[in-house]
Enzyme design. Structure first.
Site, short mmCIF file in Angstrom:
data_model
loop_
_atom_site.label_atom_id
_atom_site.label_comp_id
_atom_site.label_asym_id
_atom_site.label_seq_id
_atom_site.Cartn_x
_atom_site.Cartn_y
_atom_site.Cartn_z
CG ASP A 1 20.16 4.36 6.50
OD1 ASP A 1 21.33 4.30 7.22
OD2 ASP A 1 19.41 3.86 6.83
CG HIS B 1 18.06 9.19 4.53
ND1 HIS B 1 17.26 9.35 5.70
CD2 HIS B 1 17.93 8.03 4.35
CE1 HIS B 1 16.56 8.44 5.82
NE2 HIS B 1 16.85 7.55 5.12
ZN LIG Z 1 17.05 3.61 3.16
#
Ligand SMILES: [Zn+2]
Length: 226
Positions: free
Chosen positions: A38, A182
Site C-alpha cells: 500500500d 508498504h
Molecule cells: Zn495506506
C-alpha cells in the site's frame, strides 16, 4: 538473414504460451499467497519491482492517487510488469469520517490518476487504515470497485526493521492469505529478498489478488477475501 528472422518468429511463438501458463497459476491446486503493498508509488518502489522481477513473483499494489501523479512512470512500470493495481484513495483519508460526496471524490480522483498513468482504472480498492463500513462499500460500488482487505498485517511501518518484518510475514503466511505491507517502508523492501526466498522454500506461489481469487470476477461493493 532469413533463417534468423524465422528463428525469431518461432521463438516468440513458443514464448507466448509459457508466459500465459505462468499467468494462470491455479490456486485451487497449488498453495498461493498474495503479497500486497500500500501507499505507493514511492522512492523505494523501483527496488522492490527489481526484486519481484528477478524472482518472477507477482504482487498487488494499492496506489495513492496523489503519489501516482508524482511518480506515474513507477505506477506504469508495476502494471506493465504484471502486478495487479488497486485504488487506495487520492489522499489517504479515513473514509468513514467523510461525507458521501467526499468519499466518491477520493475514489474517483484516484481512479482517474491511475487510469491516466497505467491506461486502465482498477477494479478494486483498499480503504486507508482498513477503516470501512457498509456506506463506504455502497459508494465504492458506484465507482465499480470491490473492496480488498487482508488476512494478515505486518505493521511494517511500525516495526521498521527488516528482520522483524520478515518474521511477521512468515508468521502470518497461510494458504490463500493476503499479506499487507508498504512499499514506502524501506525496511520492507530490504526484507523482501529473504521473505520471497523463504516463502518459495515453503512451497508458496506468490500471486496477485485476482489470481488468488481464482480469477473470479470481483464484484463491486463486495469485500474480499470473503
Ligand atoms: Zn495506506
Amino acid at each position: 538473414m532469413l533463417i534468423q528472422g524465422l528463428l525469431a518468429v518461432s521463438l516468440s511463438v513458443t514464448g507466448a504460451p509459457a508466459a500465459a501458463a505462468q499467468a494462470k497459476t491455479d490456486c485451487a491446486k497449488v498453495k498461493c499467497l498474495a503479497l500486497t503493498f500500500d501507499d505507493g508509488p514511492g522512492k523505494t518502489t523501483p527496488a522492490l519491482l527489481d526484486l519481484l522481477k528477478k524472482e518472477r513473483v507477482k504482487a498487488t499494489f494499492f496506489l495513492v492517487g496523489k503519489a501516482v501523479e508524482e511518480r506515474p512512470a513507477i505506477a506504469r512500470r508495476a502494471a506493465r510488469e504484471g502486478h495487479a493495481i488497486g485504488n487506495h484513495t487520492y489522499s489517504h483519508p479515513s473514509l468513514p469520517t467523510l461525507f458521501d460526496d467526499d468519499i466518491l471524490d477520493e475514489l474517483a480522483a484516484a481512479q482517474e490518476a491511475i487510469e491516466k498513468a497505467v491506461g486502465r482504472a482498477p477494479a478494486m480498492f483498499r480503504p486507508p487504515y482498513g477503516h470501512t463500513d457498509d456506506r463506504v462499500r455502497y459508494l465504492a460500488a458506484q465507482e465499480d470497485l470491490a473492496e480488498v482487505l487482508w488476512t494478515g498485517t505486518t505493521l511494517d511501518w511500525d516495526l521498521r526493521d527488516a528482520k522483524k518484518i520478515k518474521a511477521a510475514v512468515l508468521r502470518l503466511a497461510e494458504r490463500d492469505g493476503v499479506i499487507l505491507m508498504h512499499d514506502t517502508v524501506p525496511a520492507t523492501v530490504k526484507a523482501m529478498p529473504g521473505i520471497v526466498k523463504e516463502l518459495k522454500k515453503r512451497g508458496y506461489h506468490l500471486v496477485t489478488v485476482p489470481t488468488l481469487l481464482r480469477g473470479k470476477k470481483l464484484e463491486a461493493g463486495v469485500s474480499y477475501p470473503e
